[in-house]
Design an enzyme around this catalytic site. Structure first.
Site, PDB file in Angstrom:
ATOM      1  N   LYS A 205      32.448 -31.929   2.804  1.00  0.00           N
ATOM      2  CA  LYS A 205      32.245 -32.488   1.417  1.00  0.00           C
ATOM      3  C   LYS A 205      33.444 -33.080   0.512  1.00  0.00           C
ATOM      4  CE  LYS A 205      29.868 -30.402  -2.616  1.00  0.00           C
ATOM      5  NZ  LYS A 205      29.140 -29.260  -3.104  1.00  0.00           N
ATOM      6  N   GLU A 211      41.000 -27.142   8.251  1.00  0.00           N
ATOM      7  CA  GLU A 211      40.543 -27.283   9.612  1.00  0.00           C
ATOM      8  C   GLU A 211      40.042 -28.508   9.863  1.00  0.00           C
ATOM      9  OE1 GLU A 211      39.897 -24.998   7.297  1.00  0.00           O
ATOM     10  OE2 GLU A 211      39.432 -22.846   8.145  1.00  0.00           O
ATOM     11  N   GLY A 267      27.414 -26.877   0.309  1.00  0.00           N
ATOM     12  CA  GLY A 267      27.706 -26.812   1.796  1.00  0.00           C
ATOM     13  C   GLY A 267      26.581 -26.227   2.659  1.00  0.00           C
ATOM     14  N   ARG A 268      26.402 -24.866   2.285  1.00  0.00           N
ATOM     15  CA  ARG A 268      25.512 -24.116   3.285  1.00  0.00           C
ATOM     16  C   ARG A 268      23.841 -24.812   3.048  1.00  0.00           C
ATOM     17  NH1 ARG A 268      27.747 -21.490  -0.610  1.00  0.00           N
ATOM     18  NH2 ARG A 268      27.015 -20.374  -2.264  1.00  0.00           N
ATOM     19  N   GLU A 353      27.341 -16.011   1.864  1.00  0.00           N
ATOM     20  CA  GLU A 353      28.185 -16.645   0.786  1.00  0.00           C
ATOM     21  C   GLU A 353      27.322 -16.821  -0.417  1.00  0.00           C
ATOM     22  OE1 GLU A 353      30.644 -19.636   2.879  1.00  0.00           O
ATOM     23  OE2 GLU A 353      29.414 -20.788   1.814  1.00  0.00           O
ATOM     24  N   HIS A 384      19.092  -4.481  24.821  1.00  0.00           N
ATOM     25  CA  HIS A 384      19.899  -4.073  25.819  1.00  0.00           C
ATOM     26  C   HIS A 384      21.087  -3.662  25.326  1.00  0.00           C
ATOM     27  CE1 HIS A 384      16.811  -4.595  28.989  1.00  0.00           C
ATOM     28  NE2 HIS A 384      16.689  -5.701  28.060  1.00  0.00           N
ATOM     29  N   LYS A 504      40.994 -20.627   1.249  1.00  0.00           N
ATOM     30  CA  LYS A 504      41.587 -21.810   1.531  1.00  0.00           C
ATOM     31  C   LYS A 504      43.065 -21.950   0.925  1.00  0.00           C
ATOM     32  CE  LYS A 504      37.368 -24.485   2.099  1.00  0.00           C
ATOM     33  NZ  LYS A 504      36.562 -25.473   1.486  1.00  0.00           N
TER      34      LYS A 504
HETATM   35  C1  G6Q Z   1      29.511 -23.702   1.907  1.00  0.00           C
HETATM   36  C2  G6Q Z   1      30.769 -23.462   1.585  1.00  0.00           C
HETATM   37  C3  G6Q Z   1      31.867 -23.774   2.857  1.00  0.00           C
HETATM   38  C4  G6Q Z   1      31.995 -25.113   3.046  1.00  0.00           C
HETATM   39  C5  G6Q Z   1      33.209 -25.533   3.995  1.00  0.00           C
HETATM   40  C6  G6Q Z   1      33.527 -26.623   4.443  1.00  0.00           C
HETATM   41  O1  G6Q Z   1      28.557 -23.441   1.213  1.00  0.00           O
HETATM   42  O2  G6Q Z   1      31.158 -24.133   0.550  1.00  0.00           O
HETATM   43  O3  G6Q Z   1      31.252 -23.153   3.827  1.00  0.00           O
HETATM   44  O4  G6Q Z   1      30.859 -25.809   3.415  1.00  0.00           O
HETATM   45  O5  G6Q Z   1      34.230 -24.599   3.589  1.00  0.00           O
HETATM   46  O6  G6Q Z   1      33.809 -27.491   3.218  1.00  0.00           O
HETATM   47  P1  G6Q Z   1      34.022 -29.100   3.208  1.00  0.00           P
HETATM   48  O7  G6Q Z   1      32.622 -29.596   3.749  1.00  0.00           O
HETATM   49  O8  G6Q Z   1      34.376 -29.646   2.082  1.00  0.00           O
HETATM   50  O9  G6Q Z   1      35.102 -29.569   4.263  1.00  0.00           O
END
Ligand code: G6Q
Length: 541
Positions: A205, A211, A267-268, A353, A384, A504
């Protein structure tokens, strides 16, 4: 308002003192028809709550709490596009991503529906070209492997759905997901892939996530090395999903390969946005829309069903009852379907989150419990392993059992055996085994205490006909809206994630130390101590 300040809270507390005296077995004895009484139907899903520790009176009081907290009014505000994410001053409109009927949604003068439609249209055209072999790699070969590089919300959703709907996956195209900055993830995934046939999707996003950008750069090097080509090959093998178009172009990705979304998609909550491109490629355009259809059906249910029948709201209230009254700290998600093996991990992010917060919407610390710890594994595997603690441990762990009436892989009597475990576990957790029952079974006196099960451990039974894109979409939306309701009940902003942001920032401060580029003293003695060991071992000392 905080839930504890509502008028009904004291009544709930008084009711709890009475109700907690009763076991689930006693609740069934008092009202043998409770099995029917606590059954609910929502699109694609049938849910039974009779094995929760509650009565009709409990639900009545909890529904009053929802009224006092204005949950439904807040839901309508979210669907309308009001800026309910206060700390980021943003609307929360993932529901617009799967809107499949009705009038266009206009928010602050912008036609949101048209924007969503336009991006979906571009994604469809792109997929058709990849599937039809019209879009090919740098050397002219068709693109048969897709690698989605993203993390958190830009990974877990598509990964979970791809795994869940593998049965429906298109032949001839494979989809892989790389998220971890640990190079192992990328290196192991790329083993066996042919750069000539590989398409990378960089899903981010913000397009600033360490990463994802690190993995994307390494993927680019792998590709160019493998193809023995220069930067010009990037255009044929990379696309991006992002709101930050400037940064994407800086990376060298062709404009026509960028699929945008908007700051009102968290994001989520983003898997039906452009973030789902890997799904459209791997499962096909139709299945992607069938998934959206399931989401949309549950969205409508949430928006339109009466409070007493509104499943996301009811699940939220029951969760709050277990969390704030019974003191349950966690919720186990137990899908009895191997395809759903990443579902608990996906929900972990969705829930923890969103509602893992201790400051209310007015900026004050909360004095009550908020979001639960979410965990789980598919059944019967978990039986199990960790179910022992759920049956006989000192902690109360409410469980959501998720199952299907018809298997996708009908092999012998596997499904009957799977589902007999599904039902039996819920029964065992509810009713346990008394001393008298154990004795009657001939269990020896000296081991009797170990063979007794207290029972009265609450479970929810969620059943659907079959795992399909539609039922999966509805299931995800059910939990999304449950999480939303709980956020409102607890007076939280469920849509920010400052804890993620902190992580971050911190990684960026320590990196120069490890890179050795900067003379800087670690800020704490424990860090200094472990770094000494770390550097020694790096030098084989
Ligand atoms: C989700 C969070 C988080 C995010 C990641 C990746 O709701 O904000 O999990 O999706 O940190 O972020 P980017 O999509 O900006 O790389």
């Amino acid at each position: 308002m905080n839930p504890t300040e509502t008028k009904v809270w004291a009544e709930l507390e008084a009711h709890f003192i009475e109700l907690k005296q009763l076991t689930i077995a006693e609740l069934f004895a008092l009202d043998p028809s409770r099995g029917k009484q606590f059954a609910y139907d929502a699109p694609y899903w049938h849910v039974n709550l009779a094995k929760q520790r509650l009565t009709e009176e409990t639900l009545k009081l909890l529904l009053r709490l929802a009224k006092e907290q204005g949950v439904q009014a807040e839901a309508r505000a979210m669907f309308r596009g009001e800026r309910i994410n206060q700390t980021e001053n943003r609307a929360v409109l993932h529901t617009a991503l799967r809107q499949m009927g009705g009038e266009d949604l206009i928010v602050e003068g912008e036609n949101i529906t048209a924007q969503v439609r336009a991006v979906l249209g571009r994604m469809e055209v792109f997929c058709a070209k990849v599937h039809g072999g019209e879009l090919v790699g740098h050397t002219g070969k068709p693109l048969r492997s897709v690698v989605n590089i993203g993390i958190g919300g830009s990974d877990l959703g598509p990964l979970m759905v791809y795994e869940a709907l593998r049965y429906y996956a298109l032949e001839g195209i494979r989809v892989e997901f790389v998220s971890n900055i640990d190079a192992t993830h990328l290196v192991e995934t790329l083993k066996g892939l042919d750069p000539e046939e590989t398409l990378f999707i960089i899903a981010s996003k913000t397009f600033t996530t360490q990463e994802t950008l690190t993995n994307a750069r390494s993927a680019k090097e792998w590709l160019l090395r493998g193809l023995r080509a220069g930067e010009e090959a990037v255009a044929k093998h990379f696309c991006a999903l992002s709101t930050n178009l400037e940064k994407v172009e800086e990376f060298g990705i062709a404009k026509e390969n960028i699929f945008g979304f908007w700051d009102w998609v968290g994001g989520r909550y983003s898997l039906t946005s452009a973030i789902g491109l890997s799904l459209m490629l791997g499962l096909g355009v139709e299945n992607f829309h069938a998934l959206r259809k399931g989401f949309y059906a549950m969205d409508r249910h949430f928006l339109e069903a009466e409070e007493e029948e509104n499943l996301p709201l009811i699940l939220a209230l029951v969760g709050l009852w277990n969390n704030n009254f019974f003191g349950a700290e966690s919720l186990a998600i137990l899908p009895y379907d191997q395809y759903l093996h990443r579902f608990p991990a996906y929900l972990q992010q969705g829930d923890m989150e969103s509602n893992g917060k201790a400051v209310d919407r007015q900026g004050n610390p909360v004095r009550y419990q908020t979001g639960p710890i979410i965990w789980g594994e598919p059944g019967t595997n978990g039986q199990h392993a960790f179910y022992q603690l759920i049956h006989q441990g000192t902690k109360l762990i409410p469980c959501d059992f998720i199952g299907f009436a018809r298997p996708l892989n009908p092999l012998g009597d596997h499904h009957k055996k799977l589902m007999s475990n599904f039902f039996a576990q819920q029964q065992a957790l509810a009713f346990g085994r008394t001393e008298a029952e154990a004795r009657a079974m001939g269990i020896k006196e000296e081991v009797l205490p170990y063979r007794v099960f207290s029972g009265s451990r609450p479970t929810t039974c969620l059943l659907a006909e079959q795992l399909t894109p539609e039922s999966l979409g509805a299931l995800i939306a059910l939990y999304e809206h449950k999480i939303f309701c709980q956020g409102i009940l607890w007076n939280l902003d469920s849509f920010d994630q400052w804890g993620v942001e902190l992580g971050k920032e911190l990684a960026g401060q320590i990196l120069p130390l490890l890179a050795g580029g900067k003379e800087s003293v670690p800020s704490d003695s424990a860090l200094a101590e472990v770094l000494e060991y770390y550097f020694k071992k790096q030098n084989h000392e």
